[in-house]
Structures are given as structure tokens and as C-alpha cells.
Design an enzyme around this catalytic site. Sequence first.
Site, PDB file in Angstrom:
ATOM      1  N   ASP A  50       1.024  -1.357   0.438  1.00  0.00           N
ATOM      2  CA  ASP A  50       0.020   0.045  -0.001  1.00  0.00           C
ATOM      3  C   ASP A  50       1.265   1.438  -0.056  1.00  0.00           C
ATOM      4  O   ASP A  50       0.321   2.401  -0.479  1.00  0.00           O
ATOM      5  CB  ASP A  50      -0.994  -0.671   1.240  1.00  0.00           C
ATOM      6  N   ARG A 266      -4.541   4.533   6.376  1.00  0.00           N
ATOM      7  CA  ARG A 266      -4.894   4.679   5.019  1.00  0.00           C
ATOM      8  C   ARG A 266      -6.052   5.268   4.190  1.00  0.00           C
ATOM      9  O   ARG A 266      -6.463   6.176   5.362  1.00  0.00           O
ATOM     10  CB  ARG A 266      -5.239   2.977   4.925  1.00  0.00           C
ATOM     11  N   TYR A 274       0.196  -3.358  11.105  1.00  0.00           N
ATOM     12  CA  TYR A 274       1.572  -5.340  10.729  1.00  0.00           C
ATOM     13  C   TYR A 274       1.802  -5.011  12.527  1.00  0.00           C
ATOM     14  O   TYR A 274       2.127  -4.167  13.390  1.00  0.00           O
ATOM     15  CB  TYR A 274       2.797  -4.492  10.537  1.00  0.00           C
ATOM     16  N   PRO A 348       8.246  -6.033   4.733  1.00  0.00           N
ATOM     17  CA  PRO A 348       6.945  -4.667   3.668  1.00  0.00           C
ATOM     18  C   PRO A 348       7.016  -3.667   4.563  1.00  0.00           C
ATOM     19  O   PRO A 348       6.971  -2.613   4.780  1.00  0.00           O
ATOM     20  CB  PRO A 348       5.828  -5.150   3.918  1.00  0.00           C
TER      21      PRO A 348
HETATM   22  P1  FAD Z   1       3.574  -9.556  -8.137  1.00  0.00           P
HETATM   23  O1  FAD Z   1       1.927  -8.839  -7.255  1.00  0.00           O
HETATM   24  O2  FAD Z   1       3.307 -11.184  -6.945  1.00  0.00           O
HETATM   25  O3  FAD Z   1       3.082 -10.478  -9.598  1.00  0.00           O
HETATM   26  C1  FAD Z   1       3.504 -11.561  -9.775  1.00  0.00           C
HETATM   27  C2  FAD Z   1       2.512 -11.762 -10.392  1.00  0.00           C
HETATM   28  O4  FAD Z   1       3.094 -12.466 -11.700  1.00  0.00           O
HETATM   29  C3  FAD Z   1       1.129 -11.881 -10.600  1.00  0.00           C
HETATM   30  O5  FAD Z   1      -0.300 -11.902 -10.468  1.00  0.00           O
HETATM   31  C4  FAD Z   1       1.088 -14.016 -10.629  1.00  0.00           C
HETATM   32  O6  FAD Z   1      -0.707 -14.257 -10.596  1.00  0.00           O
HETATM   33  C5  FAD Z   1       1.589 -13.820 -12.249  1.00  0.00           C
HETATM   34  N1  FAD Z   1       2.252 -15.166 -12.285  1.00  0.00           N
HETATM   35  C6  FAD Z   1       3.078 -15.697 -11.431  1.00  0.00           C
HETATM   36  N2  FAD Z   1       3.401 -16.767 -12.682  1.00  0.00           N
HETATM   37  C7  FAD Z   1       3.074 -16.891 -13.596  1.00  0.00           C
HETATM   38  C8  FAD Z   1       2.517 -17.799 -14.770  1.00  0.00           C
HETATM   39  N3  FAD Z   1       3.460 -18.986 -14.606  1.00  0.00           N
HETATM   40  N4  FAD Z   1       2.262 -17.428 -15.413  1.00  0.00           N
HETATM   41  C9  FAD Z   1       1.557 -16.268 -16.041  1.00  0.00           C
HETATM   42  N5  FAD Z   1       1.364 -15.433 -14.495  1.00  0.00           N
HETATM   43  C10 FAD Z   1       2.251 -15.694 -13.658  1.00  0.00           C
HETATM   44  N6  FAD Z   1       4.274  -4.699  -0.407  1.00  0.00           N
HETATM   45  C11 FAD Z   1       4.805  -3.849   0.971  1.00  0.00           C
HETATM   46  O7  FAD Z   1       5.135  -3.280   0.663  1.00  0.00           O
HETATM   47  N7  FAD Z   1       3.934  -3.907   2.109  1.00  0.00           N
HETATM   48  C12 FAD Z   1       2.821  -4.748   2.241  1.00  0.00           C
HETATM   49  O8  FAD Z   1       2.125  -5.097   3.174  1.00  0.00           O
HETATM   50  C13 FAD Z   1       2.692  -6.037   1.518  1.00  0.00           C
HETATM   51  N8  FAD Z   1       1.715  -7.484   1.351  1.00  0.00           N
HETATM   52  C14 FAD Z   1       2.143  -7.998   0.893  1.00  0.00           C
HETATM   53  C15 FAD Z   1       1.100  -9.584   1.490  1.00  0.00           C
HETATM   54  C16 FAD Z   1       0.758 -10.715   0.707  1.00  0.00           C
HETATM   55  C17 FAD Z   1       0.179 -11.102   0.426  1.00  0.00           C
HETATM   56  C18 FAD Z   1       1.933 -10.990  -0.850  1.00  0.00           C
HETATM   57  C19 FAD Z   1       1.823 -11.843  -1.992  1.00  0.00           C
HETATM   58  C20 FAD Z   1       2.263  -9.446  -1.238  1.00  0.00           C
HETATM   59  C21 FAD Z   1       2.632  -8.852   0.008  1.00  0.00           C
HETATM   60  N9  FAD Z   1       3.417  -7.334  -0.421  1.00  0.00           N
HETATM   61  C22 FAD Z   1       3.760  -6.189   0.625  1.00  0.00           C
HETATM   62  C23 FAD Z   1       4.651  -7.340  -2.022  1.00  0.00           C
HETATM   63  C24 FAD Z   1       3.587  -6.582  -2.463  1.00  0.00           C
HETATM   64  O9  FAD Z   1       2.381  -7.040  -2.922  1.00  0.00           O
HETATM   65  C25 FAD Z   1       5.200  -7.064  -3.754  1.00  0.00           C
HETATM   66  O10 FAD Z   1       6.320  -6.326  -3.522  1.00  0.00           O
HETATM   67  C26 FAD Z   1       4.548  -6.624  -5.343  1.00  0.00           C
HETATM   68  O11 FAD Z   1       3.382  -7.110  -5.673  1.00  0.00           O
HETATM   69  C27 FAD Z   1       5.904  -7.421  -6.416  1.00  0.00           C
HETATM   70  O12 FAD Z   1       5.260  -6.678  -7.158  1.00  0.00           O
HETATM   71  P2  FAD Z   1       5.303  -7.829  -8.340  1.00  0.00           P
HETATM   72  O13 FAD Z   1       4.912  -7.379  -9.535  1.00  0.00           O
HETATM   73  O14 FAD Z   1       6.994  -8.071  -8.890  1.00  0.00           O
HETATM   74  O15 FAD Z   1       5.045  -9.340  -8.343  1.00  0.00           O
END
Ligand code: FAD
Length: 642
Positions: A50, A266, A274, A348
Site C-alpha cells: 500500500d 490509509r 503490521y 514490507p
Molecule cells: P506480484 O505482485 O507478485 O505479481 C506477480 C504476478 O505474476 C502475479 O499476479 C502472478 O499471478 C503472476 N504469475 C506468476 N506466475 C505466473 C505464470 N507462470 N504465468 C502467468 N502469470 C504468472 N508489500 C508491501 O510493500 N507491503 C505489504 O504490506 C505487502 N503485503 C503483501 C502481502 C501478500 C500476501 C503478498 C503476496 C505480497 C505483499 N507485499 C507487500 C509485497 C508486494 O505485494 C510485492 O512486493 C509486489 O506485488 C511485487 O510486485 P511484482 O509485480 O514483482 O509481483
Amino acid sequence: MSETRTSEVDVLIIGAGPAGLMLGCWLARTGVKTRIIEQRDRKITCGHADGVQCRTIEVFQSFGFAERFAKEANELCETVFYNPDENRLLVPTERIPDTEPDISRFRHGVLNQGRIEDFLIDCMAEHGLKVERSIAAREFRFDDDLEATHPVEVTVAHLVPAAVDEANGDGSSGLYRSNVQPDEVVYVTMAKRTVSRTEKIKARYVVGCDGARSWTRKQLGYKLEGDSANIFWGVIDARPITDLPDIRVKVVLHSAESGSLLVVPRERNIVRFYVQLGKLEVGQKLDPSMQTLEAVIASARKIMAPYTLECPVVEWWSVYEIGQRLCRDVSFKNRVFLAGDAFHTHSPKAGQGMNFSMMDSYNLGWKLAACIKGTMNPKILETYASERVEAVSRLLDFDRDLAHLFSGKPAVAERAGVSMKEFQALWMRMAKWTSGTGIEYGPSMLVAERNEVKKALAGNILIGSHFESRVVVRYADAKGVHFADSLVSDGRWRLICFAGDMRDPTQFQRLERLCADLTSLPTSPIKRYTPPNADINSFIQLLTLTSSPRKALLYTSFPELTRPFVTVDGYRYPTYDQLFSDQPSYLDGGGGAYAWYGVDPCGPGCVVLVRPDQHVVDVMSFEECVETLGRFFDAIMVQESI
Ligand code: FAD
């Protein structure tokens, strides 16, 4: 199942989280043929990350949607530290600004990840790119033939959309994607999905933006390295009822005995908590009874006591384990890349996950676009790994220190423990990191070396860092505007000319000479690399800032390169947005930009080259400008493209 089709694309992005979507924005905007696939049927709507850092909002501004963010986000103004006094009672001990003054033209804000993703999706859509959902990457093949134009082949499965919302689990619980869930659970759930057809996608480049359990990373045989700290935290997005006096500012709270808590106010009066759940022995698993909403709220109450907490409305919650992990290999043969959580994960607390993920692909996008268009040498892609791995390594060091101090018991009275003074000092020291403005890329083919001569020209412009913003006045319309608002993310390089005092005829002639050289000398990159028939500002845009008052000279007295003509619908129109004065505006502040950048307003001026991602490449004198630029661009441009 029908037979497998084959298709071709320039860039295949796997995963439509923040990293994939940011990359999609760059590529769509620069006109690169791109596909972005996502295995989930729907986007997330609540929870997850967030916090959005100042630097990330600067990037939003460069894509044109910072205003949308500002309208919805809750801007954070203050951080309060609550610590136990000598009687072990929680009291506020320090209040500091949440964003250090003058660090950016924007302030930290918080808004749920789903909305941030909406802004990115809309920005992509404006340029014709849409997320293709319910498609999972399943098989990977790399063609080692050097001649192959599309050497990466990814077989994808088109999935039948699931009845249950895969994106949000039961809607309010984020447990199903948490790192407390073993890989097997997550993979089995995905593998069970019904496949309607398969497709082979041949790509020139593939970028795995597929999260912490990255499929792409596994295909490359790369590993995340690092430690899990065996420290567990819960996270709740709730509309609370509490007598804690500070619930609409950020609170960093350390109780004497029961752990720590972070309060982040928020949007819509929601508050993110947290909550520290405990530290286990190595190899021990968190008791499932602790992985419930009730257990997280109970822990929060214990930590906050004697302050009370009720959470009648909970939008989302989850439980996670802190760990700092990094994959040092982020590219394969300069054709396959990892970005975001696929190559680094951390706690986070400092709100880095989503921000760093977007900044990875912000670093990569313009480089990929330039290589695909055949203008730049693919060697520049090597700087993605060198720049981002170094930035992430430094982040992990900071995160480790922060997580340790956050999760430790405070020293109270005679008991030894974490010094709250030390914790607060670290928090304040790291303001540049937590705002995202502290990233400096080291010398490379895209960043020049620093030296004292350059420092003497512009003492406060840091080569390798992003170009900071001050309010300046536009010559054409007298409006006070932020200088960095000119650095739009459209793939162009910027030459920022500190022209000096235009009332001094010698200085004015030097500007005229510089502009003439830039447009006529064969060594000038503007002359050499601007495509024939394209506008003169289409490859490198000159932005000129004078130190003299705007009224001293008429707009049209300036050399044409500072206010070039561009073609719109077949007509040649003058531009009005490249020439500025460093004087106070009528209504919007300003003045003092030269002092801020460390450039002498009465001196010879200087020229600053800025990359398409706003990082400073070099600082030059007028006299050495054309030659230095020529050498720089000759080393990175594809010579056949001339
Ligand atoms: P992601 O957001 O994980 O996106 C990756 C995407 O790839 C997903 O949508 C997934 O479905 C897709 N994918 C995976 N494998 C495949 C495949 N083989 N084929 C097609 N699609 C695929 N960060 C904070 O800063 N504060 C927080 O409080 C916080 N809480 C979190 C809570 C949870 C449960 C999670 C999971 C993450 C949290 N994060 C938090 C971390 C933050 O959400 C991530 O750092 C951020 O989303 C990373 O972005 P990304 O695009 O690298 O990966």
C-alpha cells in the site's frame, strides 16, 4: 483441447503485478509490440502492498497519473514513535515528518495495490496494451542460434476462468498467497486449473515479472539466496475503534514485553496494522492457530495495551514471514530478465516491495524499447543487472537492520535490548531510502564518472542519481512549474542547459554557439542520431534554464533550438515548454533553483545529460558538451541506424 497455435511478439511479460504493469506502460508508450499475460482471472482489489514512495510518485507523474494517485491516496505527514517509559508504559517519545522536507516535490502516500495497478492498466490501455488474463506460462525453450530474431519460446496455457476468485481468495484473506504457505499448496492450486488451449509464443525478449515464486526464475535455474529470519508478522487492513491518540499518523510502536506494531493510516479511514507475532527457532513452522484474523487482532491488542482496539470492519488480512532474499542473476543472455519480487523479497515495513518492483522495470523498459527499435546497442541491457542488483543489495542491508531493530525487545530501565534511540536514528538516516530518492547508479556505459571539475560546475547534481525538481518559470506563459515535470517518460533523452545570465552578451553568445554546434556539427548526437524528417527534439530534448529574469529578453530572442518548431498535422508549430527562468513566479513560488542545483547564476553555466528514466548521466561545460555527448552516444548507439 485444440491444437497449439504459434505467435510472435517483441516482448512477452509474464505476470501483471506492479513490476509487469510498469514495464507494460513503458513498452506501450514507446510503441513496442508487447504481450502481458497473467495467470489469475481477476486483478487484486484489496490488501497486499500500500505504501508509495515519493520517487515512485515522481515516476507516476512522468506517465501522467500522479494526480489520480494524489486524489485517492492518504498522504502521510507525520511518524510518531511510541516506546515504553521507565514504568514500562507506552508513551510517544518522538515526532518527525514522514517525508523529509525537500526530498521530493511529492509526499509519501498510501493506497491499496489494486488501485495502483488500475492506474498502470489504464495508462497501458491508452497506448493500446491490455493484460491477457487466465494465461499461465508453462514451458520454456531458448534457441541458442545467434541469428534467431525471436530466440525465446514460451508455451502458455489458456485457462478456463475459475469460479472462485483466485486473485483474492475468499476476498478478505491474503493467506493463500502468503509466504507462510508452502510452494506445493500454491502450485497444486494452479496446476488444477482446466486448460482450454495452449499457445507457443516466440519472443525477442521475455521478462519474468511473476512474483516471489517466479516460474521464469525456475526455468533459468536461478535461485533466490538469503535468509528467512523466522520472524512472523500479521497484517490487517481495518476500520478500527481505538483510544490510541495517534491513529491518523504513522505510528512505530515498541511495547516493553509483547512485541512491536506499525500503524499506517490509509485512505477511507482504513488503517493498516503490521503486528509482530513472534520469533521461532530455525526450521520451526508458525502454529496454524496463529494464522487467523482473531489471533492477529489479539496480538495487536496485547502490544498496544493499555490502549484499546476493536476492528468491526476488516477489509483484508494476512500473515507473513520476514526474510531478505536476492537472486543475483537477473538476466539470461540479455534476452530473458527478472524484475520485481521475482528477484528480491524483503520485509514490507519500509514499504519497499511494490516500489522497488516497479522501479526495476522502470529501469529496464526504456532500454528494451531502444534496443527493439534498433537504435541502441543491446549491450546497454547489461546495465539493468548491474544497476538494479546493486540497488537491491543496499536495500536488503537496510531492510535487515530495520527488521532486526523492529522485531527486537526494547531496552527498558535496567534491561538490555534494542536501543530506541538507535532505531529512531536509523529510521531518520534512511529517509532517502524510504522515499526511494536515494538510488544512485554507479559509473557504467550509461553513467559517467564523477570528478571535482563536474562538481564545481553543478555541486548538488549527483551523477547517477535522478534529476531533482525545483519550481521554475516558463518563459512562454509566466507559469511557475516543476522543472522535472518536463521529464516525461516517453523515451527521450534530455539535455538540461543551465544557460546563466542572459543579460550578459558574452554568456548569451555562448548559448548561441552551443545551440549552433548541437544542430550543425557532425559529431553532435542531435545531428547524428535524430532520424531524418523527425522533429529536432524527438531524440534529445534541450531544456534551458536561465538565471536572469524572464522579462529581460523576449521569448523569440532565444536560439531556435531552445524553442524548436515541431510538426503537428503537417504544420510547423513553435514549442513553448522548453525554456525557463529561475525567478519567483507570480503565484507559484520558485526562484533559487540555481542555488539548489549548486550552479553559479553569474558563472559560465553547464549542461546536464539526463536519461529517459531521469537519472543524470553527466555534467559538462558548454565547450566540451558536443564532443563529450558525441563520445557517449557513439558508444551506445547502433551505428547502422544512422
Ligand atoms: P506480484 O505482485 O507478485 O505479481 C506477480 C504476478 O505474476 C502475479 O499476479 C502472478 O499471478 C503472476 N504469475 C506468476 N506466475 C505466473 C505464470 N507462470 N504465468 C502467468 N502469470 C504468472 N508489500 C508491501 O510493500 N507491503 C505489504 O504490506 C505487502 N503485503 C503483501 C502481502 C501478500 C500476501 C503478498 C503476496 C505480497 C505483499 N507485499 C507487500 C509485497 C508486494 O505485494 C510485492 O512486493 C509486489 O506485488 C511485487 O510486485 P511484482 O509485480 O514483482 O509481483
